[in-house]
Scaffold this active site. Structure first.
Site, PDB file in Angstrom:
ATOM      1  N   LYS A   1       0.866  -1.194   0.000  1.00  0.00           N
ATOM      2  CA  LYS A   1       0.000   0.000   0.000  1.00  0.00           C
ATOM      3  C   LYS A   1       0.891   1.228   0.000  1.00  0.00           C
ATOM      4  O   LYS A   1       1.960   1.225   0.626  1.00  0.00           O
ATOM      5  CB  LYS A   1      -0.891   0.020   1.256  1.00  0.00           C
ATOM      6  CG  LYS A   1      -1.789  -1.201   1.413  1.00  0.00           C
ATOM      7  CD  LYS A   1      -2.941  -1.210   0.424  1.00  0.00           C
ATOM      8  CE  LYS A   1      -3.764  -2.461   0.619  1.00  0.00           C
ATOM      9  NZ  LYS A   1      -4.914  -2.540  -0.278  1.00  0.00           N
TER      10      LYS A   1
ATOM     11  N   HIS B   1      -7.830 -13.463  -6.986  1.00  0.00           N
ATOM     12  CA  HIS B   1      -8.383 -12.325  -6.227  1.00  0.00           C
ATOM     13  C   HIS B   1      -9.799 -12.106  -6.713  1.00  0.00           C
ATOM     14  O   HIS B   1     -10.048 -12.128  -7.918  1.00  0.00           O
ATOM     15  CB  HIS B   1      -7.523 -11.071  -6.445  1.00  0.00           C
ATOM     16  CG  HIS B   1      -7.872  -9.964  -5.496  1.00  0.00           C
ATOM     17  ND1 HIS B   1      -9.035  -9.231  -5.600  1.00  0.00           N
ATOM     18  CD2 HIS B   1      -7.228  -9.488  -4.409  1.00  0.00           C
ATOM     19  CE1 HIS B   1      -9.075  -8.341  -4.619  1.00  0.00           C
ATOM     20  NE2 HIS B   1      -8.005  -8.475  -3.875  1.00  0.00           N
TER      21      HIS B   1
HETATM   22  C1  CAP Z   1      -6.860  -5.638   1.508  1.00  0.00           C
HETATM   23  C2  CAP Z   1      -7.028  -5.576   0.017  1.00  0.00           C
HETATM   24  C3  CAP Z   1      -7.669  -6.800  -0.558  1.00  0.00           C
HETATM   25  C4  CAP Z   1      -9.012  -7.106   0.050  1.00  0.00           C
HETATM   26  C5  CAP Z   1      -9.738  -8.127  -0.778  1.00  0.00           C
HETATM   27  C6  CAP Z   1      -7.821  -4.339  -0.391  1.00  0.00           C
HETATM   28  O1  CAP Z   1      -6.186  -4.478   1.894  1.00  0.00           O
HETATM   29  O2  CAP Z   1      -5.787  -5.459  -0.619  1.00  0.00           O
HETATM   30  O3  CAP Z   1      -7.820  -6.557  -1.952  1.00  0.00           O
HETATM   31  O4  CAP Z   1      -8.794  -7.655   1.268  1.00  0.00           O
HETATM   32  O5  CAP Z   1     -10.880  -8.474  -0.061  1.00  0.00           O
HETATM   33  O6  CAP Z   1      -7.465  -3.838  -1.430  1.00  0.00           O
HETATM   34  O7  CAP Z   1      -8.751  -4.013   0.338  1.00  0.00           O
HETATM   35  P1  CAP Z   1      -6.160  -4.149   3.443  1.00  0.00           P
HETATM   36  P2  CAP Z   1     -11.245 -10.017   0.096  1.00  0.00           P
HETATM   37  O8  CAP Z   1      -5.387  -5.231   4.131  1.00  0.00           O
HETATM   38  O9  CAP Z   1      -5.488  -2.815   3.524  1.00  0.00           O
HETATM   39  O10 CAP Z   1      -7.586  -4.108   3.895  1.00  0.00           O
HETATM   40  O11 CAP Z   1     -10.013 -10.648   0.648  1.00  0.00           O
HETATM   41  O12 CAP Z   1     -12.419 -10.000   1.041  1.00  0.00           O
HETATM   42  O13 CAP Z   1     -11.586 -10.487  -1.265  1.00  0.00           O
HETATM   43 MG    MG Z   2      -6.493  -5.194  -2.555  1.00  0.00          MG
END
Ligand code: CAP
Ligand code: MG
Length: 492
Positions: free
Chosen positions: A155, A275
């Protein structure tokens, strides 16, 4: 209009010919008669027919009709059986979803149409790929066997240059993290050339491995405008990275099932990281139209994903039910997974099917013990059996759709690792924490160290607060996340 030829409440759906489904269904004008009519219209539209009986139908075409075989008006549930011979040959998952998760979601005669569960007969499984490179392979590469694989997402989601991106990877790996992934939108942007990013990640990985003495993995997003570009990106990664040190991430919902299966078939020796960005439009529990997380999980495993994001069971930031997410994680991993309505046996007992009672083998242990008994392998060590349940053992004579790894992500931070392990009742998953690592008050490396310490505390069964006294990054995480984030979790 009631379409009688799609209704047979006396059908025996267990003869191996049928993929079975359960839908939650509410007709536009909700009466029992309209409910039955809507069920037959869904069966027609998702197999051979339309909204009105077809005069041109031949007896053979009619023999392929999907059949409503069970109804529960009180619960608004309709069970529909599909002959799996109607699907595109060659193990095509996209084609199945076009039928049972396609037009029917747009039908004006229904206000609710949610595919709650699906069941594949064992005879059908043999025609689909299933995972090739599994969590066990990644565990062996990382030499991590008794804990979750600890990961992060870099990030900000995008905005780094290749060097800045790689530096963040290095900091996480040097802090003790195992696994880094591109975020789902990261691709080939003018400010972060894809190929330069790969080059820099390799340099960062070499540096971190030299310093820590441990192997690392990076999951590269290969989602692209077209298949040729996707394969070009994948091949470049292969040319630059050590075998085993990389996974291919695909945005399976937006890039599509053909992309998932193309990668599975081109690169069987690479961890295929599915993903699911966009899945919420189908799976959120409050959505009346779509399909559930366990249904998405079953199809991702059938298609051959090595790992799928399956949700944080209410501990993270994304909407999802505790029950659904845990059912999905178990459906990904187990030989026998209990769905909302169907118990899915992912194994095919070649040649010994008539010699053992598969009905008795109704869960992982039973099914493994049943086969080991038959093959006189009882005296194998527990670890070997566990390892073998990852599909190595069952190559012959028993083969199975290998397990898929749950990937647990979304609003997590080091304080949330233990709660998820306890909800999951196991460690067979990859967790990726983005914000929860890169927001650490002392930076990314400290975020990784806090995550590693949190995992160590769990393994040693020491309360976090106690362990934090001798682990500063964890102490800082407790002070920061404990205050800032406690209110942010929905434990409903
Ligand atoms: C998490 C994440 C993932 C999501 C996907 C985001 O970041 O990189 O893509 O978790 O959701 O972009 O939100 P954080 P899921 O750790 O900063 O939240 O796993 O429910 O498909
Ligand atoms: Mg993500």
């Amino acid at each position: 209009m009631l379409q009688k030829k799609y209704l047979n409440l006396d059908l025996d759906p267990t003869n191996g010919q049928y993929l079975l489904t359960v839908f939650h269904l509410i007709p536009k004008h909700d009466t029992e008669e309209n409910f039955i009519t809507a069920a037959t219209e869904v069966a027609a539209e998702s197999s051979t027919g339309s909204n009105i009986p077809i005069r041109k139908a031949t007896p053979f075409a009619d023999s392929l009709n999907a059949i409503v075989y069970k109804l529960d008006y009180e619960k608004r549930l309709a069970w529909i059986a599909y002959q799996w011979r109607q699907f595109d040959r060659g193990g095509n998952v996209q084609n199945i979803l076009t039928y049972i998760a396609g037009n029917i979601f747009g039908m004006s005669d229904v206000v609710a149409c949610k595919l709650l569960d699906v069941w594949f007969p064992q005879e059908m499984l043999d025609n689909y790929d299933g995972p090739s490179y599994t969590l066990m392979d990644m565990r062996n590469y990382l030499n991590v066997h008794d804990r979750p694989i600890l990961g992060t997402i870099i990030k900000p989601k995008i905005g780094f240059t290749p060097s800045e991106y790689a530096q963040a990877c290095y900091e996480f790996w040097s802090g003790g993290g195992d696994f880094v992934k591109n975020d789902e939108p990261q691709a080939d942007q003018d400010f972060c050339d894809y190929f330069k990013m790969v080059d820099k990640v390799r340099e960062a990985m070499d540096r971190a491995e030299d310093e820590t003495g441990t192997t690392k993995v990076h999951s590269f997003n290969v989602s692209a405008p077209d298949f040729d570009t996707m394969l070009k990106r994948a091949d470049y990664v292969i040319s630059k990275m050590k075998p085993g040190s990389f996974a291919f991430l695909i945005d399976g919902i937006t890039a599509g099932w053909m992309a998932v299966q193309t990668l599975r078939r081109h690169y069987p020796n690479v961890f295929l990281h599915f993903h699911r960005a966009g899945h919420g439009a189908m799976t959120r529990p409050e959505n009346p139209i779509g399909y559930t997380v366990p249904v998405l999980t079953k199809f991702a495993r059938l298609a051959g994903a090595s790992g799928l994001h399956t949700g944080t069971a209410g501990i993270g930031k994304m909407k999802g039910s505790v029950h659904e997410d845990i059912v999905a994680a178990n459906m990904a991993l187990d030989l026998v997974g209990q769905g909302h309505f169907f118990k899915q046996n992912w194994g095919i007992i070649d040649g010994i099917k008539d010699k053992i009672d598969t009905k008795k083998a109704n869960n992982n242990e039973n099914i493994i013990n049943t086969v080991l008994d038959f093959l006189n392998l009882r005296n194998e060590s527990e670890h070997t059996i566990k390892e073998r349940s990852f599909g190595i053992f069952f190559e012959q004579p028993w083969h199975t759709i290998k397990p898929m790894c749950p990937i647990i992500s979304g609003g997590l931070n080091p304080l949330k690792l233990r709660p998820f392990i306890e909800v999951m009742q196991g460690v067979d998953f990859i967790t990726t924490m983005g914000g929860g690592v890169h927001s650490h008050p002392s930076g990314t490396k400290a975020g990784a160290q806090a995550l590693v310490a949190s995992c160590e505390a769990w393994k040693k069964n020491i309360p976090l607060e106690e362990y934090a006294k001798s682990h500063k990054p964890l102490q800082e995480a407790l002070e920061y996340y404990g205050k800032e984030m406690a209110h942010a979790y929905d434990f409903s």
